[in-house]
Design an enzyme around this catalytic site. Structure first.
Site, PDB file in Angstrom:
ATOM      1  N   HIS A 376      35.332  36.084  41.786  1.00 38.65           N
ATOM      2  CA  HIS A 376      35.358  36.596  40.410  1.00 38.65           C
ATOM      3  C   HIS A 376      34.015  37.128  39.943  1.00 38.65           C
ATOM      4  O   HIS A 376      33.965  38.042  39.130  1.00 38.65           O
ATOM      5  CB  HIS A 376      35.929  35.538  39.468  1.00 38.65           C
ATOM      6  CG  HIS A 376      37.406  35.423  39.659  1.00 38.65           C
ATOM      7  ND1 HIS A 376      38.001  34.363  40.309  1.00 38.65           N
ATOM      8  CD2 HIS A 376      38.400  36.292  39.378  1.00 38.65           C
ATOM      9  CE1 HIS A 376      39.288  34.587  40.384  1.00 38.65           C
ATOM     10  NE2 HIS A 376      39.569  35.732  39.825  1.00 38.65           N
ATOM     11  N   CYS A 689      47.728  45.136  42.317  1.00 37.80           N
ATOM     12  CA  CYS A 689      46.491  45.156  41.521  1.00 37.80           C
ATOM     13  C   CYS A 689      45.342  44.378  42.166  1.00 37.80           C
ATOM     14  O   CYS A 689      44.340  44.127  41.519  1.00 37.80           O
ATOM     15  CB  CYS A 689      46.749  44.654  40.109  1.00 37.80           C
ATOM     16  SG  CYS A 689      47.213  42.920  40.017  1.00 37.80           S
TER      17      CYS A 689
HETATM   18  C1  PEP Z   1      44.608  38.910  42.483  1.00 36.26           C
HETATM   19  O1  PEP Z   1      44.663  37.713  42.769  1.00 36.26           O
HETATM   20  O2  PEP Z   1      44.765  39.825  43.304  1.00 36.26           O
HETATM   21  C2  PEP Z   1      44.347  39.323  41.094  1.00 36.26           C
HETATM   22  C3  PEP Z   1      44.423  40.583  40.739  1.00 36.26           C
HETATM   23  O3  PEP Z   1      43.974  38.343  40.219  1.00 36.26           O
HETATM   24  P1  PEP Z   1      42.498  37.720  40.192  1.00 36.26           P
HETATM   25  O4  PEP Z   1      41.660  38.504  41.157  1.00 36.26           O
HETATM   26  O5  PEP Z   1      41.983  37.832  38.814  1.00 36.26           O
HETATM   27  O6  PEP Z   1      42.739  36.319  40.633  1.00 36.26           O
END
Ligand code: PEP
Ligand code: MG
Length: 763
Positions: A376, A689
């Site tokens: 993140h 995504c």
């Molecule tokens: C994912 O897990 O691909 C996602 C888009 O959510 P995050 O990266 O915020 O966990």
């Protein structure tokens, strides 16, 4: 050999040994004698302290050879004559590997290099430790014994402590002649190019701010013991006062956070820590060196602790030691660092919330020890367009506070103290980059249709109002993933309903009619809010997070749903739930939403014209039963970051395992294809995504799997559109029919070749 054991981090038995040795080293350095004589006295002091037949110090020369500078036990004629190449012999190996080397049969070690002039043939046991300063090996301390014996871990540790001090002294000018010290300084400060891993693209330059104390520029020894003791006392008082103030400011904290702060305070007031610092000062060290010496001992001890809680506490101790060093250096505030106008932050680790605390106007680039592309902190850095490089390991220590640094987030390397040529090269590279950006911008209104006529939707990911202008700049067709949790991570308390509503309304206004898919707060995993009590979790990524936490704690999600309903009044509201595992969980989430809708109706509040509910497919369980989940929602979105993490059972935050598994593994691609095929049989459209869509080769593969809706970081939109317009999705799909069933670790190379042959633009 018997080197006195270092003490346990706090408390433990009295330990005269290391203190006596330090005093002897101090006396040797303080001698009114030539540099060589001082060095010889020092070698003697170490040798007599340890029961060793030989103790030698090799120093690195400008040509990287290691020269025998002093010895106790080898033929003295060999001093300044014996030289080993970098990597040559056991000593060279220690220098090259930056690691200690221990053997009880040196003559038969494959790396052994015999030097007749030293007369070392009869020596069987060898312990070599590197003299490291600012991440660079300045020399090697070698201890040898005739008898074949195994040196214990404690002995190695103690030798390392002595080597740390030796490295400090070599650089401080207290031991070597002025010319020699200049050579060491030159070695420490020469330009370097360090290869790492590209995480966030772009080029940045600025001055390094180390999120650890800078390599100290202070004397190691002092003759004014009383003065140093007084400085230490004052530093400790300031430190304690600052910790008390911090706790008072956060008086509202409870649970684990409170406990952590209290433990921190306990350490700051710990009697034995103070005693050990004082003992080190009374042995002749400056207050700063005493702090480092004691912290090195702590680190060595605690790194061996099995208990993860204890190891975690090492961060507290490190942090306290760093604060204390800053107070000693005269900084009024031992906490937050001052930044340069153009700053490159260098840190071993950093969380997303921490990153958000820095002033974005001056923070130009990031160099982090070990994080992966889908962590993140990387996602936030990408959102903020802060070029980032990682994977430098220990080499991260090679840049010092205030050094000029260029971060090349495309090539995955950094240049420390760059020469004027390198600076010039990067200046033109930057110019080229802005031309490239301009070229993508000019294509932003071109339709995203493949050569074989497949319409592709390209949206972008966002998490801050700050991201929204990228919509117009890139021509993205909306926000396919708005990570609402970023607002939750920044502050020291839960954001109020009104502040949430304000953000969502601002985002919708800025989107100017384009759809924005708000994902409800995905807190947990590596996204921990300081005010949330997560309890102790060994596997937080698989723990209490996302939708699981939301349905258990309606107090978190209901205010958020309330804010979303209000912000989207008279518009279409898209809500997406993260970390869905079972279809039934959607019912629980919907029930909470229904209650908020009823509440708004009761209060005669305006509601959205339409509400669309989505589920993220980011667990294998959800991907497997995507059809059942689709029946309960309006749309689906594959969170490839988490899905890949769980598919490969490989922590997305751990670069080491991330490197092992390429998402272009045919098994994973088949799994995604299966999910897309299942989803296509339902009414709910599926999009993708995960960050992988910003890798053009992987993105081309996703198109070939039949996925046609995407959401990706804003920086990826331009290259993705160009790539889409240059490929034939049907051809890839056919090629996959053949290749995906075959056993492979990754199809990246063959697929890249396939794309090249078919003139697909991946750059
Ligand atoms: C994912 O897990 O691909 C996602 C888009 O959510 P995050 O990266 O915020 O966990
Ligand atoms: Mg996720």
């Amino acid at each position: 050999m018997s080197i006195e054991k270092t003490r346990p981090p706090h408390g433990g038995h009295g330990d005269q040994g290391i203190t006596v040795l330090l005093r002897r080293m101090h006396d040797a350095v303080a001698l009114e004698a030539s540099a060589q004589q001082r060095l010889d006295h020092l070698t003697k002091a170490i040798a007599s302290h340890v029961v060793a037949d030989v103790c030698s110090i090799y120093l690195r020369r400008p040509d990287d050879d290691l020269e025998l500078y002093s010895t106790e036990g080898l033929n003295r004629e060999a001093v300044h004559k014996t030289r080993l190449k970098w990597g040559e012999g056991l000593t060279g190996l220690v220098a090259e590997s930056h690691r200690p080397l221990v053997t009880d049969d040196a003559p038969h070690h494959p790396a052994f290099a015999y030097r007749p002039e030293t007369g070392e043939e009869a020596l069987h046991s060898f312990l070599g430790v590197p003299l490291i300063r600012s991440g660079k090996t300045l020399g090697v301390l070698v201890v040898q014994n005739k008898a074949a014996r195994k040196y214990s871990d404690d002995e190695v540790e103690a030798a390392q402590a002595v080597a740390t001090l030796l490295a400090e002294i070599s650089a401080s000018g207290e031991l070597l002649s002025r010319e020699e010290t200049a050579v060491v300084g030159e070695m420490l400060h020469r330009p370097e190019r360090l290869k790492g891993i590209a995480i966030v693209s772009g080029i940045a330059s600025g001055r390094a701010v180390y999120l650890r104390p800078p390599a100290p520029k202070h004397n190691v020894f002092s003759s004014d013991v009383a003065g140093e003791a007084a400085r230490l006392e004052e530093g400790l008082n300031n430190l304690r006062a600052s910790v008390d103030a911090m706790i008072a400011e956060n008086a509202s904290l409870s649970g684990v956070s409170r406990e952590v702060l209290e433990t921190y305070r306990l350490f700051a007031y710990d009697r034995s820590w103070k005693d050990r610092l004082r003992a080190a000062v009374f042995s002749g060290l400056t207050a700063e060196s005493a702090v480092e010496q004691v912290q090195n001992e702590n680190r060595a001890r605690m790194m061996q602790a099995r208990d993860p809680y204890l190891r975690e506490r090492l961060h507290d101790l490190d942090d306290l030691a760093h604060r204390l060093l800053r107070f000693l250096s005269g900084e009024k505030n031992g906490g937050q660092r001052a930044l340069y106008q153009e700053t490159i932050l260098v840190a071993q680790q950093m969380g997303p919330a921490e990153l958000l605390e820095y002033d974005r106007d001056v923070l130009k680039g990031l160099v982090l020890g070990e994080v992966s592309a889908t962590s993140h902190v990387a996602i936030v850095a990408r959102a903020l367009k802060i070029p980032m490089v990682t994977g430098l390991g220990e080499a991260i220590n090679r840049c010092e506070e205030g050094d000029e640094v260029i971060v090349d987030g495309d090539a995955g390397e950094i240049h420390v103290r760059p020469t004027s040529d390198v600076i010039e090269t990067y200046r033109s590279k930057r110019e080229l980059q802005s031309e490239r950006q301009a070229a993508f911008a000019s294509e932003k209104d071109l339709p995203s249709v493949t050569k074989d006529g497949v319409n592709v939707t390209i949206m972008m990911n966002a998490g801050l109002a700050f991201d929204m202008p990228h919509l117009k700049e890139t021509g993205a067709q909306g926000v396919g993933l708005f990570r609402t949790e970023l607002q939750f991570l920044v502050g020291s308390q839960l954001p109020s309903v009104s502040s949430q509503e304000m953000l969502y309304r601002e985002v919708l206004d800025l989107a100017d009619g384009l759809p924005v898919i708000f994902r409800t707060a995905d807190i947990g995993g590596d996204k921990t809010a300081s005010y949330m009590d997560h309890g102790k979790e060994l596997n937080p990524a698989m723990g209490w997070r996302g939708l699981r936490m939301a349905v258990d704690r309606p107090g978190l999600i209901r205010p958020q749903l309330r804010a979303l309903l209000a912000a989207a009044a008279n518009r279409t509201l898209y809500i997406m739930f993260p970390m869905v595992t079972l279809a039934e969980e959607i019912d629980d989430a919907r029930a909470l939403l229904d209650r908020e809708i009823e509440r708004a109706e009761r209060q005669n509040k305006a509601l959205p014209n339409d509400i669309k509910i989505g589920a993220m497919i980011e667990t294998p369980a959800a991907a497997w039963r995507v059809g059942q989940i689709a029946e309960k929602v309006d749309f689906l979105s594959v969170g490839g970051n988490d899905l890949a993490q769980f598919y490969f059972a490989a922590d997305r935050d751990c670069e080491r395992v991330q490197r092992r598994f390429d998402p272009m593994n045919p098994g994973f691609l088949s799994f995604l294809r299966d999910c897309a095929v299942k989803a296509a049989k339902t009414e709910a459209p599926l999009s993708y995504c995960g960050e992988q869509a910003s890798d053009p080769v992987m993105a081309a593969a996703l198109l070939g799997l039949g996925i046609t809706n995407f959401s990706m970081p804003a920086t990826a939109v331009g290259p993705f559109r160009r790539m889409t317009r240059s490929l034939n999705a049907g051809h890839i799909s056919q090629w996959f029919d053949e290749i995906l069933p075959q056993p492979r670790e990754s199809i990246r190379e063959e697929f890249t070749a396939f794309l090249r042959v078919n003139s697909v633009v991946v750059e």
